[in-house]
Design a protein around this motif. Structure first.
Motif, PDB file in Angstrom:
ATOM      1  N   GLN A 133       0.866  -1.219  -0.032  1.00 52.65           N
ATOM      2  CA  GLN A 133       0.215  -0.094   0.205  1.00 52.65           C
ATOM      3  C   GLN A 133       0.932   1.111   0.017  1.00 52.65           C
ATOM      4  OE1 GLN A 133      -3.193  -0.200   3.024  1.00 52.65           O
ATOM      5  NE2 GLN A 133      -2.938  -2.414   2.923  1.00 52.65           N
ATOM      6  N   THR A 134       2.058   1.277  -0.419  1.00 57.23           N
ATOM      7  CA  THR A 134       3.062   2.364  -0.606  1.00 57.23           C
ATOM      8  C   THR A 134       3.176   2.845   0.883  1.00 57.23           C
ATOM      9  OG1 THR A 134       2.031   2.711  -2.604  1.00 57.23           O
ATOM     10  CG2 THR A 134       3.752   4.110  -1.958  1.00 57.23           C
ATOM     11  N   ASP A 135       3.410   1.862   1.636  1.00 52.75           N
ATOM     12  CA  ASP A 135       3.394   2.473   3.275  1.00 52.75           C
ATOM     13  C   ASP A 135       4.390   1.453   4.007  1.00 52.75           C
ATOM     14  OD1 ASP A 135       2.404   2.096   6.311  1.00 52.75           O
ATOM     15  OD2 ASP A 135       1.587   3.930   5.664  1.00 52.75           O
ATOM     16  N   ALA A 136       5.384   2.222   4.666  1.00 49.37           N
ATOM     17  CA  ALA A 136       6.371   1.421   5.307  1.00 49.37           C
ATOM     18  C   ALA A 136       5.992   0.703   6.414  1.00 49.37           C
ATOM     19  CB  ALA A 136       7.464   2.528   5.977  1.00 49.37           C
ATOM     20  N   GLN A 137       5.118   1.021   7.339  1.00 47.52           N
ATOM     21  CA  GLN A 137       4.202   0.020   8.446  1.00 47.52           C
ATOM     22  C   GLN A 137       3.752  -1.103   7.553  1.00 47.52           C
ATOM     23  OE1 GLN A 137       2.078   2.731  10.854  1.00 47.52           O
ATOM     24  NE2 GLN A 137       3.840   3.289  12.054  1.00 47.52           N
ATOM     25  N   VAL A 138       3.075  -0.800   6.590  1.00 48.06           N
ATOM     26  CA  VAL A 138       2.259  -1.900   5.908  1.00 48.06           C
ATOM     27  C   VAL A 138       3.516  -3.009   5.401  1.00 48.06           C
ATOM     28  CG1 VAL A 138       0.769  -2.735   4.289  1.00 48.06           C
ATOM     29  CG2 VAL A 138       0.196  -0.656   5.493  1.00 48.06           C
ATOM     30  N   ALA A 139       4.357  -2.328   4.968  1.00 48.54           N
ATOM     31  CA  ALA A 139       5.470  -3.188   4.236  1.00 48.54           C
ATOM     32  C   ALA A 139       6.213  -4.176   5.225  1.00 48.54           C
ATOM     33  CB  ALA A 139       6.570  -2.132   3.566  1.00 48.54           C
ATOM     34  N   VAL A 140       6.329  -3.516   6.351  1.00 43.36           N
ATOM     35  CA  VAL A 140       6.810  -4.519   7.677  1.00 43.36           C
ATOM     36  C   VAL A 140       6.103  -5.610   7.873  1.00 43.36           C
ATOM     37  CG1 VAL A 140       7.441  -4.603  10.059  1.00 43.36           C
ATOM     38  CG2 VAL A 140       8.348  -2.476   8.689  1.00 43.36           C
ATOM     39  N   GLN A 141       4.910  -5.233   7.874  1.00 45.19           N
ATOM     40  CA  GLN A 141       3.835  -6.455   8.080  1.00 45.19           C
ATOM     41  C   GLN A 141       3.609  -7.585   7.149  1.00 45.19           C
ATOM     42  OE1 GLN A 141       0.032  -4.189   8.463  1.00 45.19           O
ATOM     43  NE2 GLN A 141       0.824  -3.063  10.441  1.00 45.19           N
ATOM     44  N   VAL A 142       3.749  -6.920   5.854  1.00 44.88           N
ATOM     45  CA  VAL A 142       3.595  -7.953   4.904  1.00 44.88           C
ATOM     46  C   VAL A 142       4.951  -8.810   4.363  1.00 44.88           C
ATOM     47  CG1 VAL A 142       1.700  -6.792   3.668  1.00 44.88           C
ATOM     48  CG2 VAL A 142       4.119  -6.469   2.852  1.00 44.88           C
ATOM     49  N   VAL A 143       5.849  -8.154   4.827  1.00 46.09           N
ATOM     50  CA  VAL A 143       7.348  -8.902   4.592  1.00 46.09           C
ATOM     51  C   VAL A 143       7.352 -10.017   5.809  1.00 46.09           C
ATOM     52  CG1 VAL A 143       9.582  -8.770   4.928  1.00 46.09           C
ATOM     53  CG2 VAL A 143       8.433  -7.286   3.183  1.00 46.09           C
ATOM     54  N   GLU A 144       6.846  -9.415   7.109  1.00 41.72           N
ATOM     55  CA  GLU A 144       6.982 -10.408   8.096  1.00 41.72           C
ATOM     56  C   GLU A 144       6.271 -11.800   7.751  1.00 41.72           C
ATOM     57  OE1 GLU A 144       6.016  -8.073  11.474  1.00 41.72           O
ATOM     58  OE2 GLU A 144       7.837  -7.837  12.100  1.00 41.72           O
ATOM     59  N   LYS A 145       4.908 -11.521   7.304  1.00 33.90           N
ATOM     60  CA  LYS A 145       4.119 -12.611   6.950  1.00 33.90           C
ATOM     61  C   LYS A 145       4.505 -13.364   5.960  1.00 33.90           C
ATOM     62  CE  LYS A 145      -0.746 -13.355   5.592  1.00 33.90           C
ATOM     63  NZ  LYS A 145      -2.024 -12.832   5.024  1.00 33.90           N
ATOM     64  N   LEU A 146       5.325 -12.738   4.711  1.00 31.27           N
ATOM     65  CA  LEU A 146       5.905 -13.568   3.549  1.00 31.27           C
ATOM     66  C   LEU A 146       6.892 -14.376   4.327  1.00 31.27           C
ATOM     67  CD1 LEU A 146       5.959 -10.724   0.938  1.00 31.27           C
ATOM     68  CD2 LEU A 146       4.715 -12.863   0.733  1.00 31.27           C
ATOM     69  N   ILE A 147       7.514 -13.969   5.238  1.00 30.20           N
ATOM     70  CA  ILE A 147       8.728 -14.749   5.786  1.00 30.20           C
ATOM     71  C   ILE A 147       7.940 -15.970   6.622  1.00 30.20           C
ATOM     72  CG2 ILE A 147      10.824 -14.686   7.262  1.00 30.20           C
ATOM     73  CD1 ILE A 147      11.410 -11.727   6.191  1.00 30.20           C
ATOM     74  N   ALA A 148       7.285 -15.443   7.530  1.00 30.27           N
ATOM     75  CA  ALA A 148       6.748 -16.319   8.386  1.00 30.27           C
ATOM     76  C   ALA A 148       5.829 -17.476   8.056  1.00 30.27           C
ATOM     77  CB  ALA A 148       6.123 -15.653   9.740  1.00 30.27           C
ATOM     78  N   GLU A 149       4.760 -17.329   7.034  1.00 33.59           N
ATOM     79  CA  GLU A 149       3.859 -18.090   6.616  1.00 33.59           C
ATOM     80  C   GLU A 149       4.187 -18.715   5.291  1.00 33.59           C
ATOM     81  OE1 GLU A 149      -0.012 -16.210   6.474  1.00 33.59           O
ATOM     82  OE2 GLU A 149       0.128 -15.463   8.711  1.00 33.59           O
TER      83      GLU A 149
END
Length: 388
Positions: free
Chosen positions: A58-74
């Motif tokens: 969503q062109t947002d740094a906080q959202v980027a952190v959340q989605v990357v953490e999910k990509l790595i964990a899940e």
């Protein structure tokens, strides 16, 4: 990190909505094309099929952190390609480093992504803000002397990319053309849609020219409002970011003869067989030419492929070590990652917009390609920045 030996899980974290949507969607197209080509040959090393996981930051740094953490964990991705927004790229860098996941920046280009808080897992295939700014100022300062320009203003999006680019531009202008005075600096927020107040303020100052650092959807709104106010009829605008995206989207309205800068124009490298093959495949699939963002993202996937081949393994530690200092074949020619910062030795481009009967949109004529090693920051400066 555990991961199936059958698949290579690749994550993409890009701004598919908001300001970064246009560039990011073009990047995903090229990434999917590259993956389909690699998988058609059996996958990485001929046996590891690439499985793609795409997430919207969503062109947002906080959202980027959340989605990357999910990509790595899940999804257990071994590599992240991303992102749009340098702030987002800098936000996900420590997460990838902590998780020992590769991170390839194919759009974001703040030099701080690789200059400071260095991560051996992060690689950039984009000319960074320092490289782009140096190339721009060298071109614009020559124009200024020719046209006897004495004053200028800047307008840049108020986030990591805009701030870094503007600061470096002003720094270089002082060095190469100290006689040219900065009379105003303007900072529209990321996601700005109304530039009227900024334009009125700039016109009141009456600078000889304006340097602009605005991208994505913001750039389209900026150009729209500037045309409405006839800003560019009164004040020169050399060297704004005019990528192939803008050349196509604004084909009928963009003024011929204007000078602009871009990061990876396909038409600059049609002497490279890899570029010709990519352009042909992209046009066959999407019925249009690839943009800078598509070119760099395609190169990002193939940089990963060549890193895996050099390592002889999909293990991220081995691939990371193999990619350090690696020379790779790209659509832009034979390039290499610099040891000190994992920055690719790619070029920046500056030229004048003109029609060309070979294309359905304007391109650049008198295009200057500024080679990466001629315009990137010195190793001594990078080490000093890290110490400080």
């Amino acid at each position: 990190m555990a991961c199936s030996s059958e698949f290579y899980n690749l994550g993409v974290a890009l701004g598919l909505t908001h300001t970064g949507a246009q560039y990011s969607k073009q990047a995903v197209e090229a990434i999917e094309l590259a993956i389909s080509q690699i998988n058609a040959e059996g996958g990485l090393l001929g046996k590891h099929t690439i499985k793609l996981f795409v997430s919207d930051t969503q062109t947002d740094a906080q959202v980027a952190v959340q989605v990357v953490e999910k990509l790595i964990a899940e999804n257990q991705v071994r590599c992240i390609i991303g992102t749009y927004s340098s702030a987002a790229a800098q936000a996900i860098k420590p997460i990838c480093r902590q998780s020992k996941v590769l991170h390839i920046a194919t759009i974001s280009n703040s030099e701080d992504i690789t200059k400071i808080d260095f991560s051996p897992y992060t690689f950039s295939v984009v000319p960074n803000t320092y490289m782009m700014a140096k190339g721009l100022v060298l071109g614009v300062s020559a124009l200024a002397r020719e046209k006897r320009w004495k004053t200028y203003a800047t307008i840049a999006s108020d986030y990591a990319w805009g701030r870094s680019s503007q600061n470096i531009q002003v720094e270089f202008m002082k060095q190469v053309a100290p006689e040219i005075e900065l009379v105003g600096a303007y900072w529209p927020k990321l996601g700005e849609t109304q530039f009227n107040a900024f334009i009125v303020a700039i016109m009141a100052l009456k600078p000889d020219f304006v340097l602009g650092t605005i991208g994505g959807a913001d750039n389209a709104f900026w150009m729209r409002d500037a045309r409405e106010y006839r800003l560019f009829k009164q004040i020169e605008y050399p060297g704004g970011l005019i990528s192939v995206s803008e050349l196509m989207e604004q084909a009928t309205s963009i003024p011929r003869g204007r000078y602009g800068r871009c990061r990876a124009p396909f038409f600059a490298h049609l002497d490279v067989p890899t570029m010709v093959q990519f352009v042909d495949a992209y046009k066959a699939k999407f019925d249009r030419y690839p943009t800078d963002w598509a070119v760099m993202s395609y190169d990002g996937v193939y940089a990963l492929k060549q890193g895996v081949e050099t390592a002889g393994s999909i293990d991220s530690e081995k691939v990371k070590n193999a990619m350090k200092g690696l020379s790779i074949n790209t659509t832009r020619g034979k390039l290499y990652f610099r040891d000190i910062d994992n920055q690719l030795s790619c070029s920046a481009y500056f030229g004048r917009i003109a029609d060309d009967p070979r294309y359905p949109m304007p391109v650049y004529e008198d295009l200057h390609e500024l080679k990466g090693p001629d315009i990137w920051r010195s190793e001594e400066e990078i080490l000093a920045a890290r110490r400080n």
